[in-house]
Design a protein around this motif. Structure first.
Motif, PDB file in Angstrom:
ATOM      1  N   UNK A 127      30.457  39.689  34.296  1.00 30.44           N
ATOM      2  CA  UNK A 127      31.670  40.565  34.420  1.00 30.44           C
ATOM      3  C   UNK A 127      32.971  39.689  33.708  1.00 30.44           C
ATOM      4  N   UNK A 128      33.709  40.371  33.260  1.00 29.44           N
ATOM      5  CA  UNK A 128      34.895  40.000  32.481  1.00 29.44           C
ATOM      6  C   UNK A 128      35.964  40.367  33.189  1.00 29.44           C
ATOM      7  N   UNK A 129      36.900  39.607  33.880  1.00 28.99           N
ATOM      8  CA  UNK A 129      37.693  39.906  34.759  1.00 28.99           C
ATOM      9  C   UNK A 129      39.122  39.387  34.375  1.00 28.99           C
ATOM     10  N   UNK A 130      39.953  40.407  34.379  1.00 26.68           N
ATOM     11  CA  UNK A 130      41.297  40.076  34.081  1.00 26.68           C
ATOM     12  C   UNK A 130      42.225  40.538  35.275  1.00 26.68           C
ATOM     13  N   UNK A 131      43.151  39.640  35.702  1.00 26.60           N
ATOM     14  CA  UNK A 131      44.057  39.873  36.861  1.00 26.60           C
ATOM     15  C   UNK A 131      45.346  39.741  36.324  1.00 26.60           C
ATOM     16  N   UNK A 132      46.257  40.869  36.702  1.00 28.21           N
ATOM     17  CA  UNK A 132      47.781  40.804  36.472  1.00 28.21           C
ATOM     18  C   UNK A 132      48.257  40.851  37.880  1.00 28.21           C
ATOM     19  N   UNK A 133      48.902  39.664  38.427  1.00 21.73           N
ATOM     20  CA  UNK A 133      49.008  39.483  39.682  1.00 21.73           C
ATOM     21  C   UNK A 133      50.893  39.405  39.958  1.00 21.73           C
ATOM     22  N   UNK A 134      51.254  40.225  40.949  1.00 14.75           N
ATOM     23  CA  UNK A 134      52.653  40.306  41.267  1.00 14.75           C
ATOM     24  C   UNK A 134      52.798  39.892  42.654  1.00 14.75           C
ATOM     25  N   UNK A 135      52.179  38.917  42.929  1.00 13.29           N
ATOM     26  CA  UNK A 135      52.456  38.195  44.257  1.00 13.29           C
ATOM     27  C   UNK A 135      51.638  38.638  45.412  1.00 13.29           C
ATOM     28  N   UNK A 136      50.415  38.932  45.197  1.00 10.07           N
ATOM     29  CA  UNK A 136      49.416  39.564  45.915  1.00 10.07           C
ATOM     30  C   UNK A 136      49.035  38.369  47.109  1.00 10.07           C
ATOM     31  N   UNK A 137      48.874  38.505  48.123  1.00 10.62           N
ATOM     32  CA  UNK A 137      48.188  37.754  49.086  1.00 10.62           C
ATOM     33  C   UNK A 137      46.626  37.734  48.873  1.00 10.62           C
ATOM     34  N   UNK A 138      45.960  36.511  49.310  1.00 13.47           N
ATOM     35  CA  UNK A 138      44.759  36.528  49.047  1.00 13.47           C
ATOM     36  C   UNK A 138      43.647  37.644  49.410  1.00 13.47           C
ATOM     37  N   UNK A 139      44.109  38.068  50.823  1.00 16.86           N
ATOM     38  CA  UNK A 139      43.213  39.165  51.199  1.00 16.86           C
ATOM     39  C   UNK A 139      43.522  40.347  50.258  1.00 16.86           C
ATOM     40  N   UNK A 140      44.501  40.804  49.659  1.00 16.35           N
ATOM     41  CA  UNK A 140      44.701  41.819  48.787  1.00 16.35           C
ATOM     42  C   UNK A 140      44.131  41.578  47.321  1.00 16.35           C
ATOM     43  N   UNK A 141      44.105  40.436  47.021  1.00 14.53           N
ATOM     44  CA  UNK A 141      43.319  40.122  45.765  1.00 14.53           C
ATOM     45  C   UNK A 141      41.680  40.478  45.981  1.00 14.53           C
ATOM     46  N   UNK A 142      41.336  40.020  47.391  1.00 17.51           N
ATOM     47  CA  UNK A 142      39.950  40.133  47.500  1.00 17.51           C
ATOM     48  C   UNK A 142      39.655  41.875  47.732  1.00 17.51           C
ATOM     49  N   UNK A 143      40.546  42.434  48.174  1.00 16.47           N
ATOM     50  CA  UNK A 143      40.384  44.053  48.395  1.00 16.47           C
ATOM     51  C   UNK A 143      40.265  44.586  47.142  1.00 16.47           C
ATOM     52  N   UNK A 144      41.484  44.043  46.075  1.00 17.26           N
ATOM     53  CA  UNK A 144      41.525  44.887  44.875  1.00 17.26           C
ATOM     54  C   UNK A 144      39.991  44.520  44.185  1.00 17.26           C
ATOM     55  N   UNK A 145      39.618  43.335  44.251  1.00 13.95           N
ATOM     56  CA  UNK A 145      38.331  42.962  43.343  1.00 13.95           C
ATOM     57  C   UNK A 145      37.202  43.791  44.116  1.00 13.95           C
ATOM     58  N   UNK A 146      37.207  43.917  45.361  1.00 18.98           N
ATOM     59  CA  UNK A 146      35.976  44.663  45.931  1.00 18.98           C
ATOM     60  C   UNK A 146      36.069  46.171  45.349  1.00 18.98           C
ATOM     61  N   UNK A 147      37.327  46.605  45.387  1.00 20.04           N
ATOM     62  CA  UNK A 147      37.363  47.952  44.917  1.00 20.04           C
ATOM     63  C   UNK A 147      36.906  48.136  43.479  1.00 20.04           C
ATOM     64  N   UNK A 148      37.424  47.175  42.641  1.00 21.41           N
ATOM     65  CA  UNK A 148      36.952  47.238  41.069  1.00 21.41           C
ATOM     66  C   UNK A 148      35.538  47.089  41.047  1.00 21.41           C
ATOM     67  N   UNK A 149      35.007  46.220  41.809  1.00 22.92           N
ATOM     68  CA  UNK A 149      33.454  45.930  41.451  1.00 22.92           C
ATOM     69  C   UNK A 149      32.659  47.154  41.916  1.00 22.92           C
TER      70      UNK A 149
END
Lengths: 87, 518, 293
Positions: free
Chosen positions: A60-82
């Protein structure tokens, strides 16, 4: 398992992030953050890599544009994207 | 050497001189008599009857002023983000070939990003200010200036000017209205901004004062905020600033529900603090949760039939409204935050314009804040020793202002910091703030949406708050609670280079702005 | 057990991390994470993943965590139930468009399955059926009494008026009968009953007036869509000083009677039976909460 199609999840609102996934043979992660330093961006990348491994993603090629998300939000968004990026 | 808060400092910095380490909020104030300081003399000027003071050509006036390379120029920031004057003057000074100037405005706003170019060109060699924003702040934090910037509080700047630490050669004063002799005020004209409190100090102690106005009125221009005997030249200009950016029509209360939760708690604390009651004196910040505290405090005052003595500080129309409800008898205004304040300052005899010296200078015979009961202030960061940072952001860049933060917290009987416990993923509560603006020994209470922490040295307050249904917890426990949510505290890597000195109000150095390693 | 009340249940849009992460600071008695109306169809998966993670990791303090899932006849229903139960810290599921006891039974079956699968204490996850159709109102008692997992029922005003073919007014005359019916069914089934939202967040007086009305009808709480609505509602639900004094007299008298082995007791000249004692305990609990706020 590899990402088979382009996908994304999240938003550009504060406390959220956008995750973009693209098919690739190996793992590549790039994170930028509007609120954190470059050191912190590396930590986000490490978190993403750890989660990819947990999910059994080997390509996977993953690009993240973060606006101050908590780790749990990062995990959730990644799960959805996957789940959106796997046929 | 190290100062009282453990900050490593050199004894001497080239271009600045001897460094005095911070020794406590009132250490130097107490010992000042022994120092035997005197106010530095200002160059005597004379004026023949009938002398012409009004000019159209700024260049010509700058020539007349006698400004030299390496000289110190000053400005005020009452026109905020709408200020045209500072950048216009810099352009002219550049065209005239000036080099190595010391730029010493009361503060710098987003209107002043272009200074970066003049530093690069060598027109500006040093900067002394209260605040830094945008590209300029980043430029400085990346270590692009040879001599460190000096950050001063509003009271500290008045002290520095009065004591001669800052010797202003030429003060450029943006004057929303002037007459032909140079009687100035900020309450008339298209660029009206309200109080000229910061500029008053410059006018008094500069060797040459150049007023620049876009609104020349018939003699005499009243009210007189800055009198004609301090003003050497008046220069006419088309537009002093952009009225839309000088200030909005009125300051609106925050709609952020977190700010309201915090503000309500803070008001409840103030009510129970022992300082609430008839004759109380009060100051609050300009926006966000701190202004919202004013709303809730005012509501309690009204409900309990309490009338305060004065409100002070930057005055917003929200504070004027509270005054109009009969909740305070007077307002002292060193800086007006919006246009709604202008007409109040002009028409209301209980609304008094004061200078920065009168407001907060620790080295005079009594600033108004010395009688302040309660001050409510914001924070970018606060640490478990209650030290506060309002200057350096989560990237490590200088993007804020010292303002009256350390002045009022030193003077007030009760200093309340209101802040969300984290913003996005960035915790506000940390082990040690990036840069100390206000020492924790002058801070009494931290109010967050997740709990309230009282400085353990204020045992009297802890006693007052017992059994009042206030969720008071130890600041370290509060930090643990927040860390659980944000998980990874911020990490900024700093280099060794000192990019700025944080001067405490008494002239000692309390901390440094360190170089951000990219 | 700690006294728990549901004077206010705060709706939070399910795909908004900034608001979800702050859910417990506003003083609501319960939060209602929403997967239904506030989430666009193409974001249902994202909201579900986000809410599940919030519940799993965020460790909310002193607040009841409930989630409004998508209705039974949508493709999201099963996944919604599964993922949020897997999060481990869920208190209750709000079931929208509950039209019959059968709907509740269907949800109950799923919860049974996933409680077992994810090793959650059996029976711990409650169901809050949402009555928002004419048939739902008619069947509300059957719905309210259809499962041991139900400890509250609620009414949804917007969808109900749409279903009735009328518009929802501020006065709410058009749903007065439905409100009364739902309250009566809840009382008959001995469960809490939560009122619909008040949409105009800037009209505090209107909110207070409506809350007074629904309190007098017998509602035990109200859903809210903005944190600003919480305080006014709690104030309306606050017992009067006299009520509090009465409540403590009843509780004291009851305990004394119990100790002395007496069966029949009276306070202020009136007989105290178990329902009255229950009301007194509720008032005392409310008084305690108000003191904390």
């Amino acid at each position: 398992m590899k990402i088979s199609k382009k996908s994304s999840a999240g938003s550009l609102e504060s406390s959220d992030l956008m995750v973009y996934l693209e098919p690739m043979d190996t793992i590549k992660v790039e994170a930028v953050s509007s609120v954190s330093t470059s050191q912190h961006q590396k930590e986000i990348e490490a978190l993403v890599k750890k989660e990819l491994k947990k999910a059994g993603i080997t390509g996977a090629y993953v690009k993240v544009q973060d606006n101050g998300a908590l780790n749990l939000t990062i995990k959730a968004r990644l799960k959805t994207a996957i789940s959106r990026g796997i046929e | 050497m190290k100062n009282k808060l453990g900050v490593k400092l050199p004894d001497h910095i080239d271009g600045i001189g001897k460094i005095l380490p911070y020794k406590g909020p009132f250490a130097r104030v107490r010992g000042l008599k022994k120092e035997g300081l005197t106010t530095t003399g200002v160059k005597m000027r004379s004026s023949l009857p009938g002398k012409k003071k009004v000019f159209k050509d700024l260049k010509k006036v700058i020539e007349l002023s006698g400004l030299k390379d390496g000289g110190t120029i000053s400005f005020h920031h009452h026109l905020r983000n709408g200020d045209f004057l500072l950048m216009n003057v810099m352009k002219v000074l550049d065209e005239m070939g000036f080099k190595d100037l010391i730029l010493s405005p009361s503060s710098l706003t987003s209107a002043h990003q272009g200074i970066v170019d003049y530093v690069r060109k060598g027109v500006v060699k040093r900067i002394c200010t209260s605040g830094l924003r945008g590209e300029l702040g980043k430029f400085i934090s990346k270590g692009n200036m040879e001599i460190p910037v000096v950050i001063r509080s509003h009271g500290g700047r008045a002290r520095a000017i009065k004591s001669g630490d800052v010797k202003i050669d030429v003060a450029f004063i943006g004057a929303p209205s002037s007459d032909r002799e140079g009687n100035l005020n900020g309450v008339r004209g298209p660029s009206a901004c309200g109080s000229l409190g910061y500029a008053m100090v410059d006018a008094e102690y500069a060797d040459c004062v150049i007023a620049v106005t876009d609104h020349l009125v018939d003699y005499p221009n009243t009210p007189i905020s800055i009198p004609q005997y301090q003003v050497d030249y008046i220069v006419l200009t088309d537009k002093l600033g952009n009225p839309d950016k000088i200030g909005s029509g009125s300051t609106r209360l925050t709609t952020n529900p977190v700010d309201h939760i915090i503000a309500e708690k803070a008001a409840k604390l103030i009510f129970n603090s022992g300082y609430f009651g008839n004759g109380m004196t009060f100051q609050t910040g300009a926006g966000g949760a701190s202004l919202a505290v004013a709303k809730y405090v005012a509501d309690i005052m009204e409900a309990k039939g309490v009338v305060g003595s004065y409100a002070i500080g930057g005055i917003s129309s929200y504070i004027v409204d509270i005054y109009k409800r009969g909740l305070f008898k007077k307002m002292f205004d060193v800086q007006s935050f919006d246009k709604g304040v202008v007409s109040s300052l002009l028409n209301n005899e209980d609304h008094l314009e004061i200078s920065a010296d009168f407001y907060a200078n620790p080295f005079n015979s009594g600033a108004i804040i010395n009688n302040l009961d309660v001050v409510v202030l914001a924070a970018y960061e606060i640490d478990t020793d209650f030290n506060v940072n309002v200057l350096v952001d989560s990237h490590g860049y200088a993007q804020g202002a010292s303002g009256g933060h350390s002045d009022t917290s030193a003077a007030a009987k009760l200093t309340v910091i209101v802040a969300p416990s984290f913003r996005a993923r960035i915790p506000t509560l940390v082990d040690r703030v990036n840069t100390i603006i206000t020492p924790g020994e002058t801070v009494d209470i931290l109010v967050t949406e997740r709990g309230i922490a009282v400085n353990p040295k204020r045992k009297d307050l802890l006693e007052n708050f017992k059994g009042k249904g206030l969720n008071i917890i130890d600041i370290c426990d509060l930090k643990k609670k927040v860390d659980k949510i944000t998980l990874k505290p911020r990490m900024v890597e700093f280099g060794d280079k000192i990019c700025g000195l944080i001067e405490y109000r008494d002239g000692t150095i309390i901390d440094t702005i360190d170089q951000v390693i990219e | 057990m700690k006294f728990r009340t549901r004077r206010t249940m705060l709706y939070i849009p399910g795909n908004n991390p900034g608001m979800l992460q702050l859910a417990d600071i506003f003083g609501a008695d319960a939060v209602l994470f929403d997967l239904e109306d506030s989430v666009a169809p193409n974001e249902k998966d994202a909201a579900r993943d986000l809410i599940a993670n919030m519940i799993r990791f965020r460790e909310y303090e002193n607040i009841e965590i409930t989630v409004r899932i998508n209705p039974i006849d949508t493709p999201y229903f099963d996944r919604d139930v599964k993922e949020i139960i897997a999060s481990g810290n869920l208190d209750a599921i709000r079931l929208p468009k509950a039209n019959s006891a059968k709907d509740v039974k269907a949800l109950e079956k799923l919860i049974n399955k996933y409680e077992e699968e994810f090793k959650i204490e059996p029976g711990s996850i409650k169901i809050h059926p949402m009555i928002e159709t004419a048939i739902g109102v008619i069947q509300s008692y059957e719905i309210a009494s259809s499962s041991d997992r139900i400890d509250a029922i609620t009414i949804g005003g917007q969808d109900l008026t749409a279903n009735m073919g009328v518009s929802k007014t501020k006065e709410g005359k058009e749903i007065l009968w439905a409100r009364s019916q739902v309250v009566m069914s809840a009382k008959a089934a001995n469960v809490d009953v939560i009122d619909t939202i008040f949409a105009d967040i800037n009209d505090e007086e209107g909110l207070i007036e409506e809350t007074r009305l629904i309190k007098s009808l017998g509602f035990t709480g109200k859903a809210v869509i903005n944190p600003r609505q919480i305080k006014p509602i709690h104030a309306v639900f606050a017992p009067s000083k006299d009520e509090v004094e009465w409540a403590f007299e009843v509780i004291d008298a009851y305990e004394k009677a119990l100790k002395e082995g007496r069966g029949v007791i009276a306070v202020r000249g009136k007989m105290i039976d178990p329902p009255v004692r229950k009301r007194a305990q509720r008032i005392a609990g409310m008084a305690y909460l108000m003191e904390q706020e």
